[in-house]
Design a protein around this motif. Structure first.
Motif, PDB file in Angstrom:
ATOM      1  N   GLU A   1     -24.562  -0.378 -25.787  1.00 25.77           N
ATOM      2  CA  GLU A   1     -23.920  -0.876 -27.003  1.00 25.77           C
ATOM      3  C   GLU A   1     -22.573  -0.201 -27.213  1.00 25.77           C
ATOM      4  OE1 GLU A   1     -24.524  -3.131 -29.224  1.00 25.77           O
ATOM      5  OE2 GLU A   1     -26.396  -3.890 -28.374  1.00 25.77           O
ATOM      6  N   ARG A   2     -22.481   1.083 -26.882  1.00 24.76           N
ATOM      7  CA  ARG A   2     -21.228   1.811 -27.074  1.00 24.76           C
ATOM      8  C   ARG A   2     -20.144   1.265 -26.167  1.00 24.76           C
ATOM      9  NH1 ARG A   2     -21.459   8.085 -25.881  1.00 24.76           N
ATOM     10  NH2 ARG A   2     -21.905   7.231 -23.822  1.00 24.76           N
ATOM     11  N   TRP A   3     -20.515   1.001 -24.905  1.00 27.33           N
ATOM     12  CA  TRP A   3     -19.517   0.465 -23.975  1.00 27.33           C
ATOM     13  C   TRP A   3     -19.063  -0.922 -24.406  1.00 27.33           C
ATOM     14  CZ3 TRP A   3     -17.648   3.955 -20.834  1.00 27.33           C
ATOM     15  CH2 TRP A   3     -18.453   5.036 -20.468  1.00 27.33           C
ATOM     16  N   ARG A   4     -19.986  -1.726 -24.944  1.00 26.61           N
ATOM     17  CA  ARG A   4     -19.599  -3.067 -25.395  1.00 26.61           C
ATOM     18  C   ARG A   4     -18.660  -2.983 -26.597  1.00 26.61           C
ATOM     19  NH1 ARG A   4     -24.236  -5.150 -25.037  1.00 26.61           N
ATOM     20  NH2 ARG A   4     -24.962  -4.902 -27.157  1.00 26.61           N
ATOM     21  N   ARG A   5     -18.913  -2.019 -27.486  1.00 22.59           N
ATOM     22  CA  ARG A   5     -18.019  -1.854 -28.641  1.00 22.59           C
ATOM     23  C   ARG A   5     -16.623  -1.441 -28.180  1.00 22.59           C
ATOM     24  NH1 ARG A   5     -22.586   0.653 -31.027  1.00 22.59           N
ATOM     25  NH2 ARG A   5     -21.711   2.712 -30.529  1.00 22.59           N
ATOM     26  N   TRP A   6     -16.569  -0.501 -27.223  1.00 22.07           N
ATOM     27  CA  TRP A   6     -15.268  -0.074 -26.711  1.00 22.07           C
ATOM     28  C   TRP A   6     -14.522  -1.233 -26.076  1.00 22.07           C
ATOM     29  CZ3 TRP A   6     -16.392   5.310 -24.009  1.00 22.07           C
ATOM     30  CH2 TRP A   6     -16.708   6.235 -25.003  1.00 22.07           C
ATOM     31  N   LEU A   7     -15.234  -2.058 -25.333  1.00 20.95           N
ATOM     32  CA  LEU A   7     -14.594  -3.219 -24.715  1.00 20.95           C
ATOM     33  C   LEU A   7     -14.077  -4.167 -25.789  1.00 20.95           C
ATOM     34  CD1 LEU A   7     -13.832  -4.899 -22.262  1.00 20.95           C
ATOM     35  CD2 LEU A   7     -16.166  -5.815 -22.227  1.00 20.95           C
ATOM     36  N   GLY A   8     -14.853  -4.362 -26.846  1.00 21.49           N
ATOM     37  CA  GLY A   8     -14.410  -5.230 -27.936  1.00 21.49           C
ATOM     38  C   GLY A   8     -13.158  -4.700 -28.606  1.00 21.49           C
ATOM     39  N   TRP A   9     -13.131  -3.391 -28.840  1.00 19.25           N
ATOM     40  CA  TRP A   9     -11.929  -2.804 -29.448  1.00 19.25           C
ATOM     41  C   TRP A   9     -10.724  -2.942 -28.518  1.00 19.25           C
ATOM     42  CZ3 TRP A   9     -15.037   2.204 -30.852  1.00 19.25           C
ATOM     43  CH2 TRP A   9     -15.850   1.930 -31.961  1.00 19.25           C
ATOM     44  N   GLY A  10     -10.947  -2.737 -27.242  1.00 16.02           N
ATOM     45  CA  GLY A  10      -9.854  -2.880 -26.279  1.00 16.02           C
ATOM     46  C   GLY A  10      -9.312  -4.290 -26.252  1.00 16.02           C
ATOM     47  N   LEU A  11     -10.199  -5.282 -26.338  1.00 12.52           N
ATOM     48  CA  LEU A  11      -9.752  -6.673 -26.370  1.00 12.52           C
ATOM     49  C   LEU A  11      -8.934  -6.941 -27.637  1.00 12.52           C
ATOM     50  CD1 LEU A  11     -12.907  -8.589 -25.082  1.00 12.52           C
ATOM     51  CD2 LEU A  11     -10.702  -8.385 -23.933  1.00 12.52           C
ATOM     52  N   GLY A  12      -9.359  -6.359 -28.757  1.00  9.94           N
ATOM     53  CA  GLY A  12      -8.609  -6.546 -29.993  1.00  9.94           C
ATOM     54  C   GLY A  12      -7.202  -5.988 -29.886  1.00  9.94           C
ATOM     55  N   VAL A  13      -7.077  -4.795 -29.290  1.00  8.52           N
ATOM     56  CA  VAL A  13      -5.752  -4.203 -29.098  1.00  8.52           C
ATOM     57  C   VAL A  13      -4.921  -5.055 -28.155  1.00  8.52           C
ATOM     58  CG1 VAL A  13      -4.527  -2.202 -28.158  1.00  8.52           C
ATOM     59  CG2 VAL A  13      -6.560  -1.868 -29.588  1.00  8.52           C
ATOM     60  N   GLY A  14      -5.568  -5.579 -27.102  1.00 14.69           N
ATOM     61  CA  GLY A  14      -4.837  -6.411 -26.140  1.00 14.69           C
ATOM     62  C   GLY A  14      -4.321  -7.687 -26.756  1.00 14.69           C
ATOM     63  N   VAL A  15      -5.128  -8.316 -27.618  1.00 12.96           N
ATOM     64  CA  VAL A  15      -4.694  -9.547 -28.293  1.00 12.96           C
ATOM     65  C   VAL A  15      -3.532  -9.249 -29.223  1.00 12.96           C
ATOM     66  CG1 VAL A  15      -5.385 -11.306 -29.960  1.00 12.96           C
ATOM     67  CG2 VAL A  15      -6.920 -10.688 -28.086  1.00 12.96           C
ATOM     68  N   ALA A  16      -3.610  -8.131 -29.954  1.00 12.94           N
ATOM     69  CA  ALA A  16      -2.517  -7.766 -30.858  1.00 12.94           C
ATOM     70  C   ALA A  16      -1.226  -7.506 -30.092  1.00 12.94           C
ATOM     71  CB  ALA A  16      -2.917  -6.526 -31.673  1.00 12.94           C
ATOM     72  N   ALA A  17      -1.344  -6.821 -28.947  1.00 13.54           N
ATOM     73  CA  ALA A  17      -0.161  -6.547 -28.137  1.00 13.54           C
ATOM     74  C   ALA A  17       0.443  -7.837 -27.606  1.00 13.54           C
ATOM     75  CB  ALA A  17      -0.528  -5.611 -26.981  1.00 13.54           C
ATOM     76  N   TYR A  18      -0.414  -8.785 -27.213  1.00  7.83           N
ATOM     77  CA  TYR A  18       0.090 -10.058 -26.692  1.00  7.83           C
ATOM     78  C   TYR A  18       0.836 -10.815 -27.783  1.00  7.83           C
ATOM     79  CZ  TYR A  18       0.167 -14.333 -23.904  1.00  7.83           C
ATOM     80  OH  TYR A  18       0.558 -15.429 -23.179  1.00  7.83           O
ATOM     81  N   GLY A  19       0.298 -10.793 -29.000  1.00  6.50           N
ATOM     82  CA  GLY A  19       0.991 -11.452 -30.105  1.00  6.50           C
ATOM     83  C   GLY A  19       2.336 -10.812 -30.393  1.00  6.50           C
ATOM     84  N   ALA A  20       2.418  -9.487 -30.322  1.00  9.85           N
ATOM     85  CA  ALA A  20       3.679  -8.795 -30.566  1.00  9.85           C
ATOM     86  C   ALA A  20       4.715  -9.155 -29.510  1.00  9.85           C
ATOM     87  CB  ALA A  20       3.449  -7.290 -30.593  1.00  9.85           C
ATOM     88  N   VAL A  21       4.304  -9.257 -28.259  1.00  7.90           N
ATOM     89  CA  VAL A  21       5.219  -9.606 -27.171  1.00  7.90           C
ATOM     90  C   VAL A  21       5.781 -11.008 -27.380  1.00  7.90           C
ATOM     91  CG1 VAL A  21       5.318 -10.153 -24.708  1.00  7.90           C
ATOM     92  CG2 VAL A  21       4.216  -8.040 -25.475  1.00  7.90           C
ATOM     93  N   LEU A  22       4.905 -11.939 -27.768  1.00  3.74           N
ATOM     94  CA  LEU A  22       5.367 -13.297 -28.014  1.00  3.74           C
ATOM     95  C   LEU A  22       6.360 -13.337 -29.180  1.00  3.74           C
ATOM     96  CD1 LEU A  22       2.086 -15.421 -27.603  1.00  3.74           C
ATOM     97  CD2 LEU A  22       4.021 -15.251 -26.022  1.00  3.74           C
ATOM     98  N   ALA A  23       6.070 -12.573 -30.233  1.00  2.00           N
ATOM     99  CA  ALA A  23       6.944 -12.595 -31.409  1.00  2.00           C
ATOM    100  C   ALA A  23       8.309 -11.988 -31.119  1.00  2.00           C
ATOM    101  CB  ALA A  23       6.270 -11.845 -32.558  1.00  2.00           C
ATOM    102  N   LEU A  24       8.355 -10.928 -30.312  1.00  2.00           N
ATOM    103  CA  LEU A  24       9.620 -10.244 -30.026  1.00  2.00           C
ATOM    104  C   LEU A  24      10.400 -10.903 -28.901  1.00  2.00           C
ATOM    105  CD1 LEU A  24       8.385  -6.545 -30.289  1.00  2.00           C
ATOM    106  CD2 LEU A  24       9.674  -7.858 -31.993  1.00  2.00           C
ATOM    107  N   GLY A  25       9.745 -11.702 -28.071  1.00  2.00           N
ATOM    108  CA  GLY A  25      10.430 -12.394 -26.991  1.00  2.00           C
ATOM    109  C   GLY A  25      10.944 -11.470 -25.895  1.00  2.00           C
ATOM    110  N   VAL A  26      10.297 -10.325 -25.678  1.00  2.00           N
ATOM    111  CA  VAL A  26      10.738  -9.395 -24.636  1.00  2.00           C
ATOM    112  C   VAL A  26      10.177  -9.820 -23.281  1.00  2.00           C
ATOM    113  CG1 VAL A  26      10.882  -7.491 -26.267  1.00  2.00           C
ATOM    114  CG2 VAL A  26       8.752  -7.887 -25.024  1.00  2.00           C
TER     115      VAL A  26
END
Length: 496
Positions: free
Chosen positions: A201-226
C-alpha cells in the motif's frame, strides 16, 4: 539422569504427569491429546507442495504442536519443504511460522510482476526511443540543412531546439531501457534485499503521489511553452498510470494482469523470477529458531527436487550414512540420495524444492541445478516409508478424492497450475496404492492419517494474501483435529 524416550519420536516421553507439569495449549484443552499408550515407534509427517495454499499446512502443524506430536521423520516438497525446514528449526513451534504466513504477499516470495515488466518494457522502450528520436529529427524542417541554423530569435531555430531536446530525452530513455533489460536480475535481487515484507500500500501511495507531481509538471510546461520532451513525459505518465492501476485492488488490476499474461513475451531466461526472495525469506524464518537443528539427524528431514542434469529425483536428507536399504528403495524409484551436512545446504535444498518450473529459475544445491520436486512427486511418502516409518501423517492441500473441475477461461499461469494439480493427484494415488501391506486409513489406530480439505481450497498457487492465509490456517486446524480423531490417534486429555 536422561528422561525416558518417547517411542514415537525419540524425544523425552510425554506422559500425563509431564503434561500436567506444563501449560497445555488452548487447542489441546479443547480437543484432546495423543492416545496413551502410543502404538507407533517412528511417525513420519509428510507435507505436500501447494504454493500459497500451503498455509493450510501451518494449521495442521498448530494441532500437532498442541497434542505434542513430534515426528521422527519430517518430509516435505516445494512449499511443504519450506514449512518442514522452518518448523524443524523452530523446535516444532508453529506460532512464528504462522505469523510469517499471515504477512506474505506475492512479492515476499519473489513473484514480482514488475520484473517481467522491466524485461519486456526495457527492450521495447529502447526500440521505441530510437524510433522516436529518428522520427522527431526527421519531422523537423531544420534537419539536414545546416544553413537553416539561424539565430535563437528565429522560430525555426527554436523549433529545432525543441526537436533536439525531445530526441536527446528519448535517447536517454532508450539507454535506460537497455540498462533495465540488461540488469533486470540484479534489480530484482536489489528489490528482494530492501523490500522484505514491505507494505505494498505504501508503494502504491508513493506512485500515486509521483503521478500527481508529474501531471502538475506537465501542465506547467504546457502553460509556459518551454522546450520540453513532452511526448516522453506523456508516455511516462501513461505507463505510470497503468502501473498504478495494475497494483490497485479491483477489476482493473485483474483485467490488466490477465491481458499481460496473454501477451507475455518470451523472456529468454530459465524462469520468470529468481529465487533470491525465497532464500532470504527462509533465512529470516530459520534465524528465528536454531539452524543447528537442521543437521545431525536427530529428526530425519527429507526433501525432494528434480535434478536437471539426469532427470532423477534428488532426495535431500540431513543425516549421515543412510542405510543401504534406504538407498536401494530410493534408487528403485528413479531417485538418488543426497546427504546435506550444513544448514546452508538445507536452505539451498528448500529453495530448489520450491523452484516451480518456468515460474522460478532452477536453484543450485551442491553445484547441481534442481527444480520443484512436486512436479513429479508432490508428497515424498515412499521416502518416509523407506526410512523406517511405521505410521505416517500426510497433509494435503487438495482432496485426495479427486481434482476439482476447471473453471472459466484460465490464463497461462492457471493452466500450468491445473496441470500440476492433475499430476499431483495421480502421483498421490500411485503412492497410496504402493504402501506396505496393512497400511491404510482404517483401523484403531490407523497407520495412515490424512489431513485434507473436504473440498477444493479457494485460491491459487501464487495467490499469497494475509487474509486468505489466516483462513487457510483455520481450515487446516479444523481438518487436522478431525483427521486425528478419525484415525484413532487421539485419547482423553490427562487430568491436570
Amino acid at each position: 539422569m536422561r528422561p525416558p524416550a518417547d517411542l514415537a519420536t525419540g524425544n523425552p516421553l510425554v506422559t500425563p504427569r509431564s503434561l500436567g507439569s506444563r501449560p497445555v495449549p488452548a487447542a489441546g484443552r479443547e480437543r484432546g491429546a495423543l492416545r496413551r499408550p502410543w502404538p507407533f515407534r517412528r511417525v513420519a509427517v509428510v507435507l505436500s507442495g501447494g504454493g500459497a495454499l500451503a498455509a493450510y499446512e501451518v494449521g495442521a502443524l498448530n494441532v500437532l504442536e498442541a497434542v505434542g506430536l513430534r515426528p521422527a521423520i519430517l518430509a516435505g516438497v516445494s512449499a511443504g519443504a519450506i514449512n518442514a525446514v522452518v518448523w524443524l528449526s523452530l523446535g516444532f513451534r508453529t506460532e512464528p511460522l504462522a505469523r510469517t504466513w499471515k504477512s506474505l504477499r506475492p512479492s515476499s516470495v519473489g513473484v514480482r510482476w514488475v520484473t517481467l515488466a522491466l524485461r519486456a518494457a526495457g527492450g521495447f522502450v529502447a526500440a521505441l526511443a530510437a524510433l522516436e528520436a529518428i522520427l522527431t529529427l526527421a519531422g523537423s524542417p531544420e534537419v539536414g540543412l545546416l544553413g537553416r541554423l539561424r539565430g535563437a530569435q528565429n522560430p525555426a531555430a527554436l523549433q529545432l531546439y525543441s526537436a533536439l531536446v525531445e530526441s536527446a530525452a528519448w535517447a536517454a530513455a532508450g539507454l535506460g531501457g537497455l540498462l533495465v533489460a540488461r540488469f533486470s536480475h540484479e534489480l530484482e535481487d536489489a528489490v528482494a534485499r530492501v523490500a522484505g515484507l514491505a507494505d505494498p500500500e505504501r508503494w502504491r501511495r508513493w506512485l500515486g503521489w509521483g503521478l500527481g507531481v508529474g501531471v502538475a509538471a506537465y501542465g506547467a510546461v504546457l502553460a509556459l511553452g518551454v522546450a520540453w520532451p513532452r511526448r516522453l513525459h506523456a508516455s511516462l505518465l501513461l505507463a505510470g498510470a497503468l502501473a498504478w492501476l495494475a497494483n490497485r485492488p479491483g477489476r482493473g488490476r485483474s483485467w490488466l494482469r490477465n491481458l499481460f499474461l496473454r501477451l507475455m513475451p518470451e523472456t529468454g531466461g530459465k524462469g520468470l523470477w529468481r529465487g533470491t526472495a525465497r532464500r532470504r525469506l527462509i533465512e529470516r524464518m530459520v534465524a528465528g529458531g536454531d539452524a543447528a537443528r537442521l543437521v545431525g539427524g536427530d529428526v530425519h528431514l527429507i526433501m525432494s527436487a528434480c535434478a536437471l542434469d539426469n532427470g532423477r529425483m534428488s532426495y535431500f536428507i540431513n543425516w549421515r550414512e543412510p542405510s543401504p536399504e534406504f538407498r536401494d528403495r530410493i534408487d528403485q524409484a528413479l531417485g538418488e540420495v543426497v546427504v546435506l551436512e550444513q544448514p546452508r545446504d538445507v536452505i539451498d535444498a528448500a529453495v530448489a524444492s520450491s523452484a516451480v518450473p518456468l515460474v522460478f529459475e532452477p536453484a543450485q544445491v551442491l553445484g547441481r541445478e534442481h527444480l520443484d520436486g512436486g512436479v513429479f512427486s508432490n508428497q515424498p511418502l515412499r521416502a518416509a516409508v523407506a526410512d523406517g516409518a511405521d505410521a505416517v501423517l500426510m497433509v494435503l492441500v487438495s482432496p485426495s478424492s479427486g481434482p476439482r473441475a476447471p473453471s472459466g477461461q484460465p490464463n497461462l499461469v492457471e493452466v500450468g497450475a491445473r496441470l500440476q494439480e492433475l499430476a499431483n493427484w495421480r502421483d498421490l494415488q500411485t503412492e497410496l496404492r504402493q504402501l506396505p501391506a496393512g497400511w491404510s486409513r482404517q483401523g484403531d489406530p490407523a497407520r495412515v492419517c490424512v489431513v485434507e480439505p473436504e473440498s477444493a481450497l479457494s485460491g491459487t498457487l501464487l495467490g499469497f494474501d494475509p487474509e486468505h492465509a489466516t483462513e487457510l490456517i483455520r481450515l487446516g486446524e479444523e481438518d487436522a483435529w478431525r483427521a486425528l480423531e478419525k484415525a484413532g490417534w487421539l485419547g482423553d486429555l490427562p487430568a491436570l
